[in-house]
Design a protein around this motif. Structure first.
Motif, PDB file in Angstrom:
ATOM      1  N   GLU A 164       3.655  -0.793   8.694  1.00 42.36           N
ATOM      2  CA  GLU A 164       4.316   0.319   8.034  1.00 42.36           C
ATOM      3  C   GLU A 164       5.795  -0.004   7.886  1.00 42.36           C
ATOM      4  O   GLU A 164       6.482  -0.277   8.872  1.00 42.36           O
ATOM      5  CB  GLU A 164       4.143   1.613   8.831  1.00 42.36           C
ATOM      6  CG  GLU A 164       4.736   2.806   8.104  1.00 42.36           C
ATOM      7  CD  GLU A 164       4.331   4.145   8.694  1.00 42.36           C
ATOM      8  OE1 GLU A 164       5.060   5.127   8.493  1.00 42.36           O
ATOM      9  OE2 GLU A 164       3.274   4.196   9.368  1.00 42.36           O
ATOM     10  N   ARG A 169       3.095   0.682   3.249  1.00 43.31           N
ATOM     11  CA  ARG A 169       2.782  -0.415   4.166  1.00 43.31           C
ATOM     12  C   ARG A 169       2.761  -1.744   3.410  1.00 43.31           C
ATOM     13  O   ARG A 169       2.339  -1.804   2.256  1.00 43.31           O
ATOM     14  CB  ARG A 169       1.430  -0.188   4.846  1.00 43.31           C
ATOM     15  CG  ARG A 169       1.423   0.997   5.787  1.00 43.31           C
ATOM     16  CD  ARG A 169       0.148   1.037   6.618  1.00 43.31           C
ATOM     17  NE  ARG A 169      -1.030   1.351   5.829  1.00 43.31           N
ATOM     18  CZ  ARG A 169      -2.275   1.288   6.293  1.00 43.31           C
ATOM     19  NH1 ARG A 169      -2.495   0.892   7.537  1.00 43.31           N
ATOM     20  NH2 ARG A 169      -3.289   1.596   5.519  1.00 43.31           N
ATOM     21  N   GLU A 171      -2.130  10.119  -5.493  1.00 43.72           N
ATOM     22  CA  GLU A 171      -2.618   8.815  -5.953  1.00 43.72           C
ATOM     23  C   GLU A 171      -2.187   7.704  -4.993  1.00 43.72           C
ATOM     24  O   GLU A 171      -1.003   7.528  -4.726  1.00 43.72           O
ATOM     25  CB  GLU A 171      -2.069   8.530  -7.353  1.00 43.72           C
ATOM     26  CG  GLU A 171      -2.619   9.496  -8.397  1.00 43.72           C
ATOM     27  CD  GLU A 171      -1.972   9.284  -9.750  1.00 43.72           C
ATOM     28  OE1 GLU A 171      -2.629   8.721 -10.645  1.00 43.72           O
ATOM     29  OE2 GLU A 171      -0.799   9.671  -9.909  1.00 43.72           O
ATOM     30  N   LYS A 172      -3.176   6.979  -4.487  1.00 42.57           N
ATOM     31  CA  LYS A 172      -2.878   5.798  -3.674  1.00 42.57           C
ATOM     32  C   LYS A 172      -2.755   4.594  -4.598  1.00 42.57           C
ATOM     33  O   LYS A 172      -3.611   4.361  -5.460  1.00 42.57           O
ATOM     34  CB  LYS A 172      -3.958   5.528  -2.633  1.00 42.57           C
ATOM     35  CG  LYS A 172      -3.700   4.193  -1.911  1.00 42.57           C
ATOM     36  CD  LYS A 172      -4.642   3.880  -0.788  1.00 42.57           C
ATOM     37  CE  LYS A 172      -4.295   2.501  -0.215  1.00 42.57           C
ATOM     38  NZ  LYS A 172      -5.117   2.121   0.937  1.00 42.57           N
ATOM     39  N   TYR A 176      -0.531  11.363   2.179  1.00 39.89           N
ATOM     40  CA  TYR A 176      -1.415  12.118   3.067  1.00 39.89           C
ATOM     41  C   TYR A 176      -1.003  13.587   3.045  1.00 39.89           C
ATOM     42  O   TYR A 176      -0.039  13.964   2.386  1.00 39.89           O
ATOM     43  CB  TYR A 176      -1.357  11.550   4.492  1.00 39.89           C
ATOM     44  CG  TYR A 176      -1.862  10.136   4.584  1.00 39.89           C
ATOM     45  CD1 TYR A 176      -3.219   9.852   4.637  1.00 39.89           C
ATOM     46  CD2 TYR A 176      -0.975   9.060   4.595  1.00 39.89           C
ATOM     47  CE1 TYR A 176      -3.692   8.555   4.706  1.00 39.89           C
ATOM     48  CE2 TYR A 176      -1.427   7.750   4.660  1.00 39.89           C
ATOM     49  CZ  TYR A 176      -2.788   7.507   4.709  1.00 39.89           C
ATOM     50  OH  TYR A 176      -3.242   6.215   4.770  1.00 39.89           O
ATOM     51  N   HIS A 203       0.861  -1.187   0.000  1.00 41.76           N
ATOM     52  CA  HIS A 203       0.000   0.000   0.000  1.00 41.76           C
ATOM     53  C   HIS A 203       0.896   1.236   0.000  1.00 41.76           C
ATOM     54  O   HIS A 203       1.680   1.440   0.935  1.00 41.76           O
ATOM     55  CB  HIS A 203      -0.895   0.011   1.244  1.00 41.76           C
ATOM     56  CG  HIS A 203      -1.966  -1.024   1.231  1.00 41.76           C
ATOM     57  ND1 HIS A 203      -3.308  -0.719   1.199  1.00 41.76           N
ATOM     58  CD2 HIS A 203      -1.906  -2.383   1.226  1.00 41.76           C
ATOM     59  CE1 HIS A 203      -4.020  -1.834   1.183  1.00 41.76           C
ATOM     60  NE2 HIS A 203      -3.183  -2.867   1.203  1.00 41.76           N
ATOM     61  N   ARG A 224       3.566   7.310   3.227  1.00 37.36           N
ATOM     62  CA  ARG A 224       4.010   6.046   3.816  1.00 37.36           C
ATOM     63  C   ARG A 224       3.791   4.874   2.879  1.00 37.36           C
ATOM     64  O   ARG A 224       2.945   4.920   1.978  1.00 37.36           O
ATOM     65  CB  ARG A 224       3.299   5.781   5.139  1.00 37.36           C
ATOM     66  CG  ARG A 224       1.823   5.428   4.998  1.00 37.36           C
ATOM     67  CD  ARG A 224       1.190   5.110   6.336  1.00 37.36           C
ATOM     68  NE  ARG A 224      -0.219   4.781   6.195  1.00 37.36           N
ATOM     69  CZ  ARG A 224      -1.029   4.493   7.202  1.00 37.36           C
ATOM     70  NH1 ARG A 224      -0.564   4.507   8.442  1.00 37.36           N
ATOM     71  NH2 ARG A 224      -2.305   4.192   6.992  1.00 37.36           N
ATOM     72  N   THR A 260      -6.684  10.184  -4.619  1.00 34.73           N
ATOM     73  CA  THR A 260      -7.189  10.559  -3.301  1.00 34.73           C
ATOM     74  C   THR A 260      -7.027  12.065  -3.131  1.00 34.73           C
ATOM     75  O   THR A 260      -6.553  12.765  -4.030  1.00 34.73           O
ATOM     76  CB  THR A 260      -6.433   9.826  -2.181  1.00 34.73           C
ATOM     77  OG1 THR A 260      -5.086  10.315  -2.138  1.00 34.73           O
ATOM     78  CG2 THR A 260      -6.425   8.325  -2.405  1.00 34.73           C
ATOM     79  N   GLU A 264       0.724   5.212   0.100  1.00 33.61           N
ATOM     80  CA  GLU A 264      -0.348   6.110   0.530  1.00 33.61           C
ATOM     81  C   GLU A 264       0.151   7.533   0.804  1.00 33.61           C
ATOM     82  O   GLU A 264       0.952   7.744   1.715  1.00 33.61           O
ATOM     83  CB  GLU A 264      -0.998   5.556   1.803  1.00 33.61           C
ATOM     84  CG  GLU A 264      -1.523   4.142   1.626  1.00 33.61           C
ATOM     85  CD  GLU A 264      -1.848   3.448   2.934  1.00 33.61           C
ATOM     86  OE1 GLU A 264      -2.877   2.757   2.996  1.00 33.61           O
ATOM     87  OE2 GLU A 264      -1.067   3.586   3.894  1.00 33.61           O
ATOM     88  N   VAL A 295      -2.141   0.386  -4.748  1.00 33.96           N
ATOM     89  CA  VAL A 295      -2.097  -0.909  -4.066  1.00 33.96           C
ATOM     90  C   VAL A 295      -1.626  -1.947  -5.068  1.00 33.96           C
ATOM     91  O   VAL A 295      -2.155  -2.047  -6.173  1.00 33.96           O
ATOM     92  CB  VAL A 295      -3.469  -1.306  -3.489  1.00 33.96           C
ATOM     93  CG1 VAL A 295      -3.397  -2.712  -2.886  1.00 33.96           C
ATOM     94  CG2 VAL A 295      -3.924  -0.305  -2.438  1.00 33.96           C
ATOM     95  N   CYS A 343      -4.504   1.917  -9.081  1.00 32.46           N
ATOM     96  CA  CYS A 343      -4.200   3.298  -8.710  1.00 32.46           C
ATOM     97  C   CYS A 343      -5.511   4.068  -8.561  1.00 32.46           C
ATOM     98  O   CYS A 343      -6.367   4.018  -9.459  1.00 32.46           O
ATOM     99  CB  CYS A 343      -3.317   3.932  -9.784  1.00 32.46           C
ATOM    100  SG  CYS A 343      -2.987   5.676  -9.547  1.00 32.46           S
TER     101      CYS A 343
END
Length: 570
Positions: A222, A213, A280-281, A206, A202, A211, A276, A204, A283, A273
């Motif tokens: 994390e 994870r 872009e987040k 913010y 992940h 970060r 957010t 992510e 996974v 993708c």
């Protein structure tokens, strides 16, 4: 060293056949790697037996690397690439003599090369391939972390933009000081995820931090926190590798990356993708075919449940449903069932979204709803392709379910998945979709519900007594309390990240649609009534399956509670 080559030794001692050796050489030629790695990795020989034969042949001492602490300065004398390629590890140095652990000391040239590289006299000792691999994980992953830190330090305050559309992912072993920091970061991150047994990454962004994870054994940890200004660069690099449009940052996108490691191992990453509020987040789901246990015997089913599944797979037609939430191991069970059915005289077609693993001998189709090629369209096409067996990735709606059940009732074996909380609840879900009760009752052969439960760490597990009161609350009958004297718990160690838990296994609820169950379905009985009828015919619930793992000392009370519901609460 005046002794036989490894292949000659194994043949002379009748530990391997000429055919198996020829197969190993063929695989080695295709994928590379040491002969011993190929032999053990493909199950052609047991590593402990090989180690015993090598000790006897070469009359060399053995070493238990699990109980041996190696000085980091000694480790650096031979590069990780050379150690992995030749299955060696430097462990001790005295003056100009370097003690090196070997899995296969038969190649004199390796010893000469190591002497040249280290400028030391090499003193070989013997260990197993498994111990070497564990040592590589323990010591060389630290090197990966160092490269990762160096890469993060290379990020400036300005955002780096990876725009080379021809960029290719390189193995972490090849990451050099001249690589751009963003490239080094992404490469080492992916390599570290593969080595640590991660299932998902992940990434992510913010408002005030960024970060990464890793999901390991179902839990998110994390792992790293790169500079916030690097978020756009890392997202762009990953989007380039997975063939996404880097200019499009307003809509979700899907992609795929194939990584080839230095040992020839290939791993796929399924990438998603999503935009957010702060970037872009991303996974990334790791699809490592080497981790796929495509053998029914490896699923961990109890013998009576495995017999039900095998009996259902032997039927000429009918529906087999594998159910559970996302991340419950359904794909593994489905692929294991297909592997059991995969024979040269059988035509198998699958409709998947996406195709997670490639299986030779099976016609796998990737559906694409964007162009109107969805599950129903694929199923209609399959019925004109003369199939014996059809796999539908998931029954999501009435139309897919209706066509799948039509196939199951007209001479085809159909295997599919469904998101439900239990095997009896699956019946209600199908009826709610609009599938007629008589169709569900007559065409469904078997429903398997499953979850993944974390296992106690094999290295730090100690016996632990569970109070009778707790066992009774979990649903253990009072007359069976004495059977739970073998319970255990991991204390926490380096191997399990101090959690006491390492790895996962499946718990199952296998519902065979027998006569009593068919009558309950036709009468419109609720799931609880169907479950009671199923238990009377020998079905073990998910809670009972979890309690069996607890009784054997394989898991903990908390895991039983987290993965299953008490039978009287449903």
């Amino acid at each position: 060293m005046g002794a036989r080559a490894l292949s000659d030794l194994l043949l002379d001692e009748k530990m391997i056949s000429e055919e198996d050796l020829h197969l190993a050489h063929k695989i080695q030629k295709q994928k590379g790697g040491a002969l011993l790695t190929v032999l053990i990795g493909n199950g052609l020989i047991d590593s402990a037996i090989v180690a015993e034969a090598i000790v006897k042949e070469y009359k060399l001492p053995t070493v238990d690397l699990a109980n041996f602490t190696i000085d980091p300065d000694i480790i650096k004398l031979i590069s990780p690439q050379i150690c992995a390629k030749n299955l060696v590890l430097p462990i001790q140095k005295a003056g100009r003599t370097l003690v090196v652990a070997f899995a296969d000391p038969s190649n004199d040239h390796i010893i000469e090369n190591l002497a040249h590289i280290t400028r030391c006299r090499i003193e070989p000792v013997i260990t197993t391939q498994e111990q070497l691999k564990e040592a590589f994980q323990k010591y060389f992953r630290k090197d990966a972390a160092t490269v990762l830190n160096d890469a993060m330090e290379g990020f400036g305050t300005d955002s780096l933009e990876a725009v080379d559309s021809k960029a290719e992912l390189i193995d972490g072993d090849d990451v050099g000081v001249d690589s751009a920091p963003v490239i080094k970061f992404v490469n080492v991150m992916l390599q570290e995820a593969i080595l640590s047994g991660t299932s998902d990454i992940h990434i992510e962004p913010y408002e005030k931090r960024f970060r990464v994870r890793f999901r390991i054994d179902g839990t998110l940890f994390e792992k790293m926190s790169p500079p916030q200004g690097a978020a756009s660069s890392i997202a762009s690099r990953i989007k380039i590798l997975s063939s996404m449009d880097i200019a499009e940052k307003r809509r979700p996108q899907d992609g795929r990356i194939k990584v080839k490691m230095s040992n020839g191992k290939e791993v796929d990453f399924r990438v998603n993708c999503v935009p957010t509020l702060f970037g872009e987040k991303i996974v990334m789901r790791i699809l490592d075919k080497s981790n796929l246990q495509a053998d029914l015997m490896d699923l961990g089913m109890e013998e009576h449940d495995l017999k039900k599944l095998k009996d259902a797979l032997k039927q000429p037609q009918g529906m087999i449903l594998i159910t559970g939430p996302t991340g419950s191991g359904k794909s593994t069970t489905v692929y294991s069932a297909l592997a059991e059915l995969n024979k040269p005289d059988i035509n198998i077609s699958t409709a998947e979204d996406p195709v997670e693993y490639n299986l030779e001998g099976i016609n796998q189709v990737q559906v694409n709803p964007d162009i109107g090629f969805d599950f129903p369209a694929a199923l209609r096409a399959f019925l004109r392709q003369d199939p014996e067996i059809i796999m539908v990735g998931e029954i999501r709606d009435y139309e897919t379910g209706a066509i799948a059940y039509k196939a199951a009732s007209t001479g085809h074996m159909v295997v599919s998945t469904l998101h439900t909380n239990g095997a009896p609840a699956t019946v209600s879900r199908l009826l709610d979709m609009g599938i007629a009760p008589y169709v569900v009752a007559e065409s469904t052969s078997l429903i398997v519900a499953q979850r993944l439960i974390k296992k106690n760490c094999s290295k730090c597990t100690k016996p632990q007594k569970v109070e009778d009161k707790i066992l009774l609350e979990l649903g253990v009958p009072e007359n069976e309390l004495a059977d739970y004297s073998e319970t255990a718990r991991g204390e926490g160690c380096e191997k399990c990240n101090k959690t006491g838990l390492s790895g996962r296994m499946a718990i199952f609820e296998v519902l065979r649609i027998a006569t009593d169950i068919k009558e309950a379905i036709l009468q419109g009985k609720p799931p609880l009534e169907i479950k009671k009828a199923a238990v009377k015919t020998g079905m073990s619930s998910l809670r009972q399956s979890a309690l069996l793992k607890l009784k054997r000392g394989q898991t903990t009370v908390e895991q039983v509670i987290n993965t299953s519901v008490a039978d009287d609460d449903e």
